[in-house]
Design a protein around this motif. Structure first.
Motif, PDB file in Angstrom:
ATOM      1  N   TYR A   1     -29.897  -9.222-145.861  1.00 52.81           N
ATOM      2  CA  TYR A   1     -30.213 -10.277-146.819  1.00 52.81           C
ATOM      3  C   TYR A   1     -28.958 -10.629-147.617  1.00 52.81           C
ATOM      4  O   TYR A   1     -28.054  -9.816-147.790  1.00 52.81           O
TER       5      TYR A   1
ATOM      6  N   SER B   1     -33.640 -15.375-155.283  1.00 49.78           N
ATOM      7  CA  SER B   1     -34.303 -14.391-154.454  1.00 49.78           C
ATOM      8  C   SER B   1     -33.419 -13.999-153.279  1.00 49.78           C
ATOM      9  O   SER B   1     -32.312 -14.487-153.117  1.00 49.78           O
TER      10      SER B   1
ATOM     11  N   PHE C   1     -34.805  -0.414-149.006  1.00 51.49           N
ATOM     12  CA  PHE C   1     -33.589  -1.195-149.171  1.00 51.49           C
ATOM     13  C   PHE C   1     -32.402  -0.332-149.548  1.00 51.49           C
ATOM     14  O   PHE C   1     -32.536   0.671-150.249  1.00 51.49           O
ATOM     15  N   GLY C   2     -31.238  -0.767-149.088  1.00 50.12           N
ATOM     16  CA  GLY C   2     -30.001  -0.176-149.551  1.00 50.12           C
ATOM     17  C   GLY C   2     -29.709  -0.645-150.968  1.00 50.12           C
ATOM     18  O   GLY C   2     -30.399  -1.499-151.516  1.00 50.12           O
ATOM     19  N   GLN C   3     -28.659  -0.073-151.543  1.00 46.25           N
ATOM     20  CA  GLN C   3     -28.336  -0.400-152.928  1.00 46.25           C
ATOM     21  C   GLN C   3     -27.533  -1.683-153.054  1.00 46.25           C
ATOM     22  O   GLN C   3     -27.236  -2.127-154.157  1.00 46.25           O
ATOM     23  N   GLY C   4     -27.170  -2.288-151.920  1.00 42.75           N
ATOM     24  CA  GLY C   4     -26.485  -3.566-151.971  1.00 42.75           C
ATOM     25  C   GLY C   4     -24.979  -3.434-151.966  1.00 42.75           C
ATOM     26  O   GLY C   4     -24.417  -2.409-152.363  1.00 42.75           O
TER      27      GLY C   4
ATOM     28  N   TYR D   1     -49.560  -7.025-144.808  1.00 38.56           N
ATOM     29  CA  TYR D   1     -49.242  -6.265-146.012  1.00 38.56           C
ATOM     30  C   TYR D   1     -48.551  -7.182-147.010  1.00 38.56           C
ATOM     31  O   TYR D   1     -47.903  -8.145-146.629  1.00 38.56           O
TER      32      TYR D   1
ATOM     33  N   TYR E   1     -46.086  -6.801-150.618  1.00 35.63           N
ATOM     34  CA  TYR E   1     -45.250  -5.802-151.280  1.00 35.63           C
ATOM     35  C   TYR E   1     -44.870  -6.229-152.690  1.00 35.63           C
ATOM     36  O   TYR E   1     -44.784  -7.413-152.997  1.00 35.63           O
TER      37      TYR E   1
ATOM     38  N   TYR F   1     -41.544  -5.210-155.138  1.00 37.05           N
ATOM     39  CA  TYR F   1     -40.272  -4.515-155.268  1.00 37.05           C
ATOM     40  C   TYR F   1     -39.734  -4.700-156.673  1.00 37.05           C
ATOM     41  O   TYR F   1     -40.003  -5.702-157.331  1.00 37.05           O
TER      42      TYR F   1
ATOM     43  N   GLY G   1     -29.944  -2.314-155.702  1.00 33.99           N
ATOM     44  CA  GLY G   1     -30.766  -2.781-154.604  1.00 33.99           C
ATOM     45  C   GLY G   1     -32.223  -2.834-154.997  1.00 33.99           C
ATOM     46  O   GLY G   1     -32.580  -2.688-156.162  1.00 33.99           O
ATOM     47  N   LEU G   2     -33.063  -3.045-154.028  1.00 32.44           N
ATOM     48  CA  LEU G   2     -34.495  -3.149-154.298  1.00 32.44           C
ATOM     49  C   LEU G   2     -35.190  -1.819-154.084  1.00 32.44           C
ATOM     50  O   LEU G   2     -34.913  -1.103-153.133  1.00 32.44           O
TER      51      LEU G   2
ATOM     52  N   LEU H   1     -38.860  -0.165-153.460  1.00 27.37           N
ATOM     53  CA  LEU H   1     -40.247  -0.442-153.124  1.00 27.37           C
ATOM     54  C   LEU H   1     -41.154   0.211-154.157  1.00 27.37           C
ATOM     55  O   LEU H   1     -41.147   1.424-154.330  1.00 27.37           O
TER      56      LEU H   1
ATOM     57  N   TYR I   1     -47.296  -1.299-152.061  1.00 23.87           N
ATOM     58  CA  TYR I   1     -47.720  -2.347-151.143  1.00 23.87           C
ATOM     59  C   TYR I   1     -49.226  -2.250-150.996  1.00 23.87           C
ATOM     60  O   TYR I   1     -49.835  -1.222-151.307  1.00 23.87           O
TER      61      TYR I   1
ATOM     62  N   PHE J   1     -52.527  -3.356-148.309  1.00 18.44           N
ATOM     63  CA  PHE J   1     -53.009  -3.913-147.054  1.00 18.44           C
ATOM     64  C   PHE J   1     -53.846  -5.148-147.365  1.00 18.44           C
ATOM     65  O   PHE J   1     -54.559  -5.202-148.359  1.00 18.44           O
TER      66      PHE J   1
ATOM     67  N   PHE K   1     -40.070  -8.511-157.426  1.00 20.10           N
ATOM     68  CA  PHE K   1     -40.250  -9.438-156.316  1.00 20.10           C
ATOM     69  C   PHE K   1     -41.534  -9.110-155.566  1.00 20.10           C
ATOM     70  O   PHE K   1     -41.813  -7.940-155.295  1.00 20.10           O
TER      71      PHE K   1
ATOM     72  N   LYS L   1     -43.588 -10.432-143.463  1.00 26.92           N
ATOM     73  CA  LYS L   1     -42.322 -10.767-142.802  1.00 26.92           C
ATOM     74  C   LYS L   1     -41.158 -10.649-143.765  1.00 26.92           C
ATOM     75  O   LYS L   1     -40.059 -11.130-143.478  1.00 26.92           O
ATOM     76  N   LEU L   2     -41.419 -10.037-144.903  1.00 35.15           N
ATOM     77  CA  LEU L   2     -40.403  -9.828-145.927  1.00 35.15           C
ATOM     78  C   LEU L   2     -39.777 -11.140-146.372  1.00 35.15           C
ATOM     79  O   LEU L   2     -38.563 -11.245-146.560  1.00 35.15           O
TER      80      LEU L   2
ATOM     81  N   PHE M   1     -39.458 -13.313-149.480  1.00 31.57           N
ATOM     82  CA  PHE M   1     -39.553 -12.936-150.884  1.00 31.57           C
ATOM     83  C   PHE M   1     -39.768 -14.127-151.798  1.00 31.57           C
ATOM     84  O   PHE M   1     -39.292 -15.240-151.528  1.00 31.57           O
ATOM     85  N   GLY M   2     -40.438 -13.864-152.908  1.00 33.10           N
ATOM     86  CA  GLY M   2     -40.469 -14.814-153.997  1.00 33.10           C
ATOM     87  C   GLY M   2     -39.137 -14.780-154.732  1.00 33.10           C
ATOM     88  O   GLY M   2     -38.262 -13.965-154.433  1.00 33.10           O
ATOM     89  N   ALA M   3     -38.972 -15.673-155.704  1.00 30.89           N
ATOM     90  CA  ALA M   3     -37.701 -15.788-156.428  1.00 30.89           C
ATOM     91  C   ALA M   3     -37.509 -14.664-157.435  1.00 30.89           C
ATOM     92  O   ALA M   3     -36.426 -14.494-157.969  1.00 30.89           O
ATOM     93  N   GLY M   4     -38.567 -13.910-157.687  1.00 27.44           N
ATOM     94  CA  GLY M   4     -38.440 -12.795-158.611  1.00 27.44           C
ATOM     95  C   GLY M   4     -38.864 -13.165-160.022  1.00 27.44           C
ATOM     96  O   GLY M   4     -38.589 -14.272-160.494  1.00 27.44           O
TER      97      GLY M   4
END
Lengths: 114, 106
Positions: free
Chosen positions: A36, A43, A105-108, B31, B33, B35, B42-43, B45, B48, B50, B88, B93-94, B96-99
């Motif tokens: 990403y 986002s 996720f990784g930390q970026g 599903y 999620y 985040y 990073g993100l 999790l 989540y 179902f 987020f 399909k992952l 994402f929203g804008a957060g």
């Protein structure tokens, strides 16, 4: 949760050079990894889906020759930004899926091209 | 239009409950999620759910899903300063929203 390690966390490179970013799943095998890009206050934009042993699937608008993705093993995927330009400066994040639905996720990586 | 939409900002007093809302378009999402992203990180999790569930509770977090309206919410009980972050929501399909930036004030 599972651990995904991304390296480096920050990189500064000169315009025209290439940069490689690694994404590793440390304690599980990830058949699928995602890359990403995140713009400031925005986002995440999915760039590509990487499957072990096969070519990556790129999203529309993402240049596959510029953003080279290699998924050499079940625990490692790499993203190489080739011939980087200042507009490539961004925050790049990878994720790896274990058993669906868990995606970690990784930390970026903060890439700055000067 | 966007596949996943969220309100962009939420300010909440410490100790109160936070509710973050999200709408999505993909009715086939198996599903959904939530985040959390802290500054420069990073993100993470959070949880989540179902798609065949209406609600999921995990300690201070409660997820509500209205599949008919394609509406997802995250409630954080007893919000703490450490909960200040961007949240987020994402589809299977992952996408994402804008957060939603949550700011916790004392």
């Amino acid at each position: 949760g599972a651990v995904v390690s991304q390296h480096p966390s920050r990189v500064i490179c000169k315009s025209g050079t290439s940069v490689k970013i690694e994404c590793r799943s440390l304690d599980f095998q990830a058949t699928t990894m995602f890359w990403y890009r995140q713009f400031p206050k925005k986002s995440l934009m999915l760039m590509a889906t990487s499957n072990e042993g096969s070519k990556a699937t790129y999203e529309q608008g993402v240049e596959k020759d510029k953003f080279l993705i290699n998924h050499a093993s079940l625990t490692l995927s790499t993203l190489t930004v080739t011939s980087a330009h200042p507009e490539d400066s961004s925050f790049y994040i990878c994720s790896a899926t274990r058993n669906p639905p868990e995606a970690f996720f990784g930390q970026g990586t903060r890439l700055t091209v000067v | 239009g966007e596949d996943v939409e969220q309100s962009l900002f939420l300010s909440v007093r410490e100790g109160d409950s936070s509710v973050i809302n999200c709408t999505y378009t993909d009715s086939s999402s198996t599903y959904l999620y939530w985040y959390k992203q802290e500054p420069g990180a990073g993100l993470q999790l959070l949880t989540y759910i179902f798609s065949n569930m209406d609600m999921k509770q995990d300690q201070r977090l409660t997820v509500l899903l209205n599949k008919k309206d394609k509406h997802l919410s995250l409630r954080i009980a007893d919000t703490q300063t450490g909960d200040s972050a961007i949240y987020f929501c994402a589809e299977s399909k992952l996408s994402f929203g804008a957060g939603t930036t949550v700011t916790v004030r004392a």
